[in-house]
Design an enzyme around this catalytic site. Structure first.
Site, PDB file in Angstrom:
ATOM      1  N   ASN A  15      -1.890   9.197   1.830  1.00 25.94           N
ATOM      2  CA  ASN A  15      -1.636   8.816   0.527  1.00 25.94           C
ATOM      3  C   ASN A  15      -2.758   9.368  -0.247  1.00 25.94           C
ATOM      4  O   ASN A  15      -3.084  10.093  -0.705  1.00 25.94           O
ATOM      5  CB  ASN A  15      -1.890   7.196  -0.007  1.00 25.94           C
ATOM      6  CG  ASN A  15      -0.266   6.628  -0.190  1.00 25.94           C
ATOM      7  OD1 ASN A  15       0.989   7.339   0.975  1.00 25.94           O
ATOM      8  ND2 ASN A  15       0.540   5.234  -0.151  1.00 25.94           N
ATOM      9  N   ASP A  43      -8.423  11.574 -45.044  1.00 27.42           N
ATOM     10  CA  ASP A  43      -7.198  11.795 -43.766  1.00 27.42           C
ATOM     11  C   ASP A  43      -7.396  10.830 -42.874  1.00 27.42           C
ATOM     12  O   ASP A  43      -6.186  11.006 -41.204  1.00 27.42           O
ATOM     13  CB  ASP A  43      -7.028  13.120 -43.455  1.00 27.42           C
ATOM     14  CG  ASP A  43      -7.098  14.332 -44.335  1.00 27.42           C
ATOM     15  OD1 ASP A  43      -5.603  14.344 -45.006  1.00 27.42           O
ATOM     16  OD2 ASP A  43      -7.694  15.717 -43.879  1.00 27.42           O
ATOM     17  N   ILE A  53       2.383   1.444  -3.542  1.00 29.37           N
ATOM     18  CA  ILE A  53       1.704   1.653  -4.402  1.00 29.37           C
ATOM     19  C   ILE A  53       1.381   3.388  -5.080  1.00 29.37           C
ATOM     20  O   ILE A  53       0.709   3.440  -3.717  1.00 29.37           O
ATOM     21  CB  ILE A  53       0.523   0.472  -5.302  1.00 29.37           C
ATOM     22  CG1 ILE A  53       1.467  -0.790  -5.591  1.00 29.37           C
ATOM     23  CG2 ILE A  53      -0.174   1.757  -5.585  1.00 29.37           C
ATOM     24  CD1 ILE A  53       0.133  -1.382  -5.105  1.00 29.37           C
ATOM     25  N   VAL A  65       0.687  -1.299  -0.121  1.00 29.34           N
ATOM     26  CA  VAL A  65      -0.383  -0.144   0.250  1.00 29.34           C
ATOM     27  C   VAL A  65       0.584   0.993   0.055  1.00 29.34           C
ATOM     28  O   VAL A  65       0.735   2.283  -0.850  1.00 29.34           O
ATOM     29  CB  VAL A  65      -1.095  -0.077   1.283  1.00 29.34           C
ATOM     30  CG1 VAL A  65      -1.651   1.405   1.393  1.00 29.34           C
ATOM     31  CG2 VAL A  65      -2.102  -1.015   0.533  1.00 29.34           C
ATOM     32  N   ALA A  66       1.828   1.089   0.818  1.00 23.25           N
ATOM     33  CA  ALA A  66       2.272   1.990   0.454  1.00 23.25           C
ATOM     34  C   ALA A  66       4.000   3.056  -0.518  1.00 23.25           C
ATOM     35  O   ALA A  66       4.230   3.927  -1.400  1.00 23.25           O
ATOM     36  CB  ALA A  66       3.816   2.126   2.138  1.00 23.25           C
ATOM     37  N   ASP A  90      -1.703  13.349   0.227  1.00 27.95           N
ATOM     38  CA  ASP A  90      -0.917  13.488  -1.048  1.00 27.95           C
ATOM     39  C   ASP A  90      -1.582  13.895  -2.129  1.00 27.95           C
ATOM     40  O   ASP A  90      -1.431  14.547  -3.081  1.00 27.95           O
ATOM     41  CB  ASP A  90      -0.374  11.683  -1.218  1.00 27.95           C
ATOM     42  CG  ASP A  90       0.460  11.127  -0.896  1.00 27.95           C
ATOM     43  OD1 ASP A  90       0.913  12.254   0.050  1.00 27.95           O
ATOM     44  OD2 ASP A  90       0.910  10.176  -1.582  1.00 27.95           O
ATOM     45  N   GLU A 109      -1.742   4.642  -5.009  1.00 23.86           N
ATOM     46  CA  GLU A 109      -3.107   5.008  -5.817  1.00 23.86           C
ATOM     47  C   GLU A 109      -3.757   5.544  -6.416  1.00 23.86           C
ATOM     48  O   GLU A 109      -4.296   5.431  -6.438  1.00 23.86           O
ATOM     49  CB  GLU A 109      -3.806   4.453  -4.293  1.00 23.86           C
ATOM     50  CG  GLU A 109      -3.029   2.924  -3.764  1.00 23.86           C
ATOM     51  CD  GLU A 109      -2.210   3.467  -2.403  1.00 23.86           C
ATOM     52  OE1 GLU A 109      -1.733   4.508  -2.670  1.00 23.86           O
ATOM     53  OE2 GLU A 109      -1.591   2.407  -1.313  1.00 23.86           O
ATOM     54  N   ASP A 122      -2.627  19.031 -43.235  1.00 24.92           N
ATOM     55  CA  ASP A 122      -3.316  18.751 -44.240  1.00 24.92           C
ATOM     56  C   ASP A 122      -2.746  20.105 -44.877  1.00 24.92           C
ATOM     57  O   ASP A 122      -3.308  20.970 -43.913  1.00 24.92           O
ATOM     58  CB  ASP A 122      -4.448  18.172 -44.952  1.00 24.92           C
ATOM     59  CG  ASP A 122      -5.117  18.146 -45.880  1.00 24.92           C
ATOM     60  OD1 ASP A 122      -4.732  17.810 -46.782  1.00 24.92           O
ATOM     61  OD2 ASP A 122      -6.808  18.788 -46.228  1.00 24.92           O
ATOM     62  N   ASP A 127      -8.615  17.187 -42.485  1.00 24.79           N
ATOM     63  CA  ASP A 127     -10.547  17.747 -41.859  1.00 24.79           C
ATOM     64  C   ASP A 127     -11.150  17.182 -42.718  1.00 24.79           C
ATOM     65  O   ASP A 127     -12.653  16.805 -42.912  1.00 24.79           O
ATOM     66  CB  ASP A 127     -10.448  18.854 -42.784  1.00 24.79           C
ATOM     67  CG  ASP A 127     -10.453  19.125 -43.999  1.00 24.79           C
ATOM     68  OD1 ASP A 127      -9.535  18.784 -44.812  1.00 24.79           O
ATOM     69  OD2 ASP A 127     -10.822  20.272 -44.618  1.00 24.79           O
TER      70      ASP A 127
END
Length: 887
Positions: free
Chosen positions: A713, A624, A286, A283-284, A717, A288, A330, A620
């Site tokens: 986190n 293309d 990753i 957990v620390a 964070d 998240e 183009d 356009d």
């Protein structure tokens, strides 16, 4: 029919091969049998993914799998709060991903919707209207002005037929169509003048053609097939995130296994305890919140870009723009206005700018009248309708405030000799004060052959050989500037011509002048090209238009230097003559690609990508779409763009303004820099957490619980990290060279900063824990350890928030002029500090987070330790700037 191309085959032979007849067409029974055998005249639908499948696909990631495993273990060991927190984060990320995918439009279905509703076809000798989807190969189709070509055709009759094929070939001027057999081989689409292509527009005249291809067997079907077969290109952002995820995953598994083994070898913890410790480490380690942070940062970037007319369809495209090395654009409708405009006038045998028409001699008035009279343009509620060349002549008159309605009323057309591609002339007859005036327009060289006099300063004089030679020289000069030149002449007669033939009407003419027209460049594009070059980006023109026209516009825009016109321009036939390896080797030589087909555009994009370049492609038209999909970022035009090009694109320019791309590049560079800041902030914090837990395990200390790490986190964070996503751009962001495909989030000093700042935070956290144990407030061992763990927890949280200020610049000081300009960041930091402190200050929350209540002395230690990160990092940056000349 397969022996040689259709355009090289006689129309009679084609009819025989297709077992049909030009007058009778197919029988109803034969048409039914062919329909049952080959299916409807429509394009394949692409397979779609259900919302459920999209949601499941979000979990096919190793980092997500580790988090899910951690949630399951936490739930089985009684840590339900931890399990709920982890699952909530995973599900939120999955919802973000599904929402992003669900917004994408389907390019193939857009192609299908372009099909025409009806076609005029001859069956059983009778003309009838049928659904275009019911057409089969061998059907004989009639075409008139205003029709959309319903399938691919080999023309068998043509009367002044003109077809606008810009959406397929990129050429803005309608193509004169003929029924004759063509001799030249290996002709590009735009030069196959005896063929008609599905979904192009008939602008003038009429014709008859036999259907040679339907549905996926048409040229537009070929493009649809290319779109179906094309793999989605991974953006640099996506590639970076995948690579980062792999590295983090292996590190996490390695650290968790080592910690688990070390803990068991020490013999003081049970398997369950060490399993929970390993979960804490996972957990620390990753980040998240990273997927959510990236998504939110990109979404905020798209909002800012939308306010500047750049509409992003796929979120990663925001960042990709910032790493772009090449912009292949183009020409028609993108760099130019897709509107023919009179640019030069030739009267009195002298060239003048069209804007100065009012200052010309009396001959100008005569020329202006002829421009309007010899013209089939219609005025409607939606503006001028007709051939773009003719509408340009009317627009020229209106621009100079000439009353052409009065002219039409006084001199109505009473007879005409329509244009045809053989004599290259068109004539009209109008009543005049003393009889009639015959006006003639057409190819300058043909017109000069039939003129015997010239009007000079209002006087009619003999057209001498010297003046004729001078006029032919002027015609060549204008042609080399990629201008489309039309000549105009007239003659006055006492009576209506006895017969409207070229021999009677189009001779003994009085030459009046030339008009030079061009599809002009957009006024803002030259500046945008210059800014792109200053940003280290190479702009290129990739068009279906003619070589000379493309080169002339490219020079005017600054894409091409005049001295390089012979070496830096290449045509589609030249590309075909090269092997793939030879073209890839020489691709860096060319700035202008003319007369190219859809597969050429994809080949160009791929060649640059193989050289490690990040390629953006604008366009356009239908032609293309494959290149837009193949490019790292496809940019479609919002106003003139087809639904197909928009469906295949990553971004749409709402104002069709090439300059908007430059603003988008700046936004993309800012987004990447801000994601880097958030990443540095998150990974430095996570590294500190991993080191702290690992060392605490080795020393036999109480370790940070999973819920503590998740709280840091998720709250401390995430809020500042999101706020970092809207940091203003650093100075000189558009003066730097593009990062390119090889750059990663850890480049530019970010990687080393993550390592040393992470280690520094861990050392401070462990020091606070050790100090709290050495000088405890409570004598009891378990209370002292709980206080020490709480102080370490709060120090880690506060320190990470303060470090968010440091990461605003890798080497720059936090005390710069824009340090606190981001008000959202300031409030996010303050809010995080309050929320972080709340779990310790509010007693009912203490048991939930496994923390104790701290006194004033303990809080003072936490605050000093947290703020110390700013002082130390500032000193390190000062040394880096002074000694190592960084930043």
């Amino acid at each position: 029919m397969a022996d040689k191309p259709l355009y090289n085959q006689d129309s009679t032979d084609v009819l025989v091969a297709l077992k049909t007849d030009a007058k009778i067409g197919l029988t109803g029974q034969e048409a039914k049998e062919r329909f049952e055998k080959n299916g409807p005249n429509q394009l394949n639908e692409a397979k779609s993914t259900s919302l459920v499948q999209k949601f499941i696909n979000q979990f096919k990631d190793l980092m997500i799998a580790i988090l899910l495993a951690a949630a399951i273990v936490a739930a089985f060991t009684g840590e339900l709060v931890d399990a709920i927190f982890i699952l909530a984060i995973v599900i939120i990320n999955a919802v973000f991903g599904v929402f992003q995918e669900a917004k994408a439009e389907d390019a193939i279905n857009a192609l299908k919707e372009m099909s025409t509703p009806n076609a005029n076809v001859i069956r059983d000798g009778k003309e009838m209207s049928v659904k275009s989807t019911d057409l089969v190969v061998g059907d004989v189709v009639r075409l008139e002005a205003g029709d959309i070509v319903p399938a691919d055709l080999r023309l068998i009759e043509s009367a002044s037929l003109q077809v606008e094929e810009a959406s397929l070939t990129g050429e803005s001027v309608p193509v004169d169509k003929i029924a004759d057999t063509l001799v030249d081989s290996d002709l590009p689409l735009g030069d196959r003048t005896n063929l008609g292509f599905m979904n192009t527009n008939v602008t003038y005249g009429r014709g008859v053609g036999v259907v040679t291809g339907t549905g996926m067997q048409t040229e537009i079907g070929h493009i649809a097939g290319m779109l179906e077969a094309a793999d989605e290109t991974k953006t640099p952002l996506q590639a970076n995130l995948v690579k980062l995820g792999q590295v983090l995953t292996y590190l996490i598994l390695g650290i968790a296994v080592v910690t688990f083994v070390v803990g068991l070898l020490r013999g003081r913890e049970t398997i369950i305890d060490m399993l929970l410790t390993s979960i804490s480490l996972a957990v620390a380690a990753i980040p998240e919140g990273l997927p959510a942070i990236v998504t939110i940062t990109l979404a905020l970037g798209t909002t800012r870009m939308a306010s500047r007319h750049a509409l992003v369809r796929k979120l990663p495209a925001v960042e990709t723009l910032g790493s772009t090395d090449i912009i292949g654009s183009d020409k028609t409708g993108t760099l130019t206005q897709n509107k023919m405009t009179v640019e030069k006038l030739v009267v009195d045998a002298e060239i003048s700018d069209a804007d100065n028409a009012g200052e010309l001699t009396d001959t100008y008035a005569r020329l202006a009248d002829i421009l309007a009279l010899n013209n089939d343009t219609k005025r409607t509620e939606n503006g001028l309708v007709g051939d773009p060349t003719e509408t340009a002549l009317i627009a020229f008159n209106e621009k100079h405030d000439r009353d052409i309605d009065k002219l039409f009323n006084e001199m109505p057309r009473v007879a005409e000799l329509p244009f045809d591609s053989e004599r290259k002339l068109m004539s009209t007859v109008h009543p005049a004060p003393n009889g009639y005036i015959i006006t003639v327009k057409g190819a300058p060289d043909e017109l000069l052959k039939r003129a015997t006099q010239i009007e000079m300063s209002g006087q009619i004089v003999e057209l001498s050989d010297d003046i004729r030679a001078k006029l032919l020289g002027i015609n060549s000069e204008l042609a080399t500037q990629a201008l489309r030149v039309l000549g105009f002449a007239y003659k006055l007669v006492d009576e209506m011509p006895t017969e409207m033939t070229t021999q009677v009407v189009e001779n003994d003419l009085v030459f009046t002048g030339f008009v030079g027209m061009i599809d002009p460049e957009r006024p803002e594009v030259a500046q945008a090209v210059a800014e792109a070059k200053a940003a280290g980006i190479r702009p290129m023109m990739i068009t279906g238009d003619h070589r000379d026209t493309a080169a002339a516009i490219a020079i005017r825009l600054g894409i091409l230097d005049e001295k390089d016109i012979d070496t830096a321009v290449i045509s589609g036939s030249d590309i075909d003559a090269m092997s793939e390896a030879e073209f890839a080797e020489n691709v860096t030589r060319y700035n202008v690609y003319a007369r190219v087909a859809p597969e050429h555009k994809v080949k160009i994009v791929n060649a640059w990508q193989k050289k490690g370049k990040v390629v953006a492609m604008t366009g356009d038209g239908v032609n293309d779409a494959p290149a837009l999909k193949a490019a790292d970022i496809g940019i479609a035009m919002g106003i003139t763009g087809t639904e197909v090009s928009k469906g295949a694109s990553d971004m749409v320019l709402a104002d069709d303004n090439f300059a908007t791309i430059v603003h988008a590049v700046e936004e993309g560079r800012k987004v990447f820099a801000n994601i880097q800041k958030a990443l540095q902030y998150l990974l430095a914090s996570n590294l500190a957490e991993v080191i702290s837990i690992f060392v605490m395990t080795l020393l036999g200390w109480n370790i940070l619980a999973p819920i503590m790490i998740l709280w840091i986190n998720l709250v401390t964070d995430t809020l500042p990290a999101i706020a970092l996503g809207i940091e203003p751009a650093e100075k000189g962001v558009m003066k730097r060279s593009p990062r390119g495909r090889g750059a990663s989030f850890l480049s530019g000093g970010v990687g080393p900063a993550i390592i040393w700042q992470g280690i520094l935070q861990a050392v401070i956290v462990l020091s606070v824990y050790g100090f709290a144990l050495a000088a405890p407030v409570h004598a009891e061992s378990h209370l002292a350890h709980q206080d020490a763990l709480t102080m370490a927890f709060m120090t880690l949280g506060l320190m990470q928030m303060f470090n968010a200020i440091n990461v605003k610049s890798v080497y720059g000081s936090m005390f710069g002029p824009q340090a606190f300009r981001n008000k959202m960041f300031n409030w996010a930091l303050l809010g995080s500090l309050v929320v972080m402190a709340a779990v310790v200050v509010i007693p009912p929350l203490n048991p939930l987070f496994h923390v104790s209540h701290l006194d004033t002395y303990q809080w003072a230690i936490v605050l000093v330790a947290g703020i110390s990160i700013i002082v130390i990092v500032e000193l390190v940056k000062l040394v880096q700037r002074t000694i190592f000349k960084k930043g």
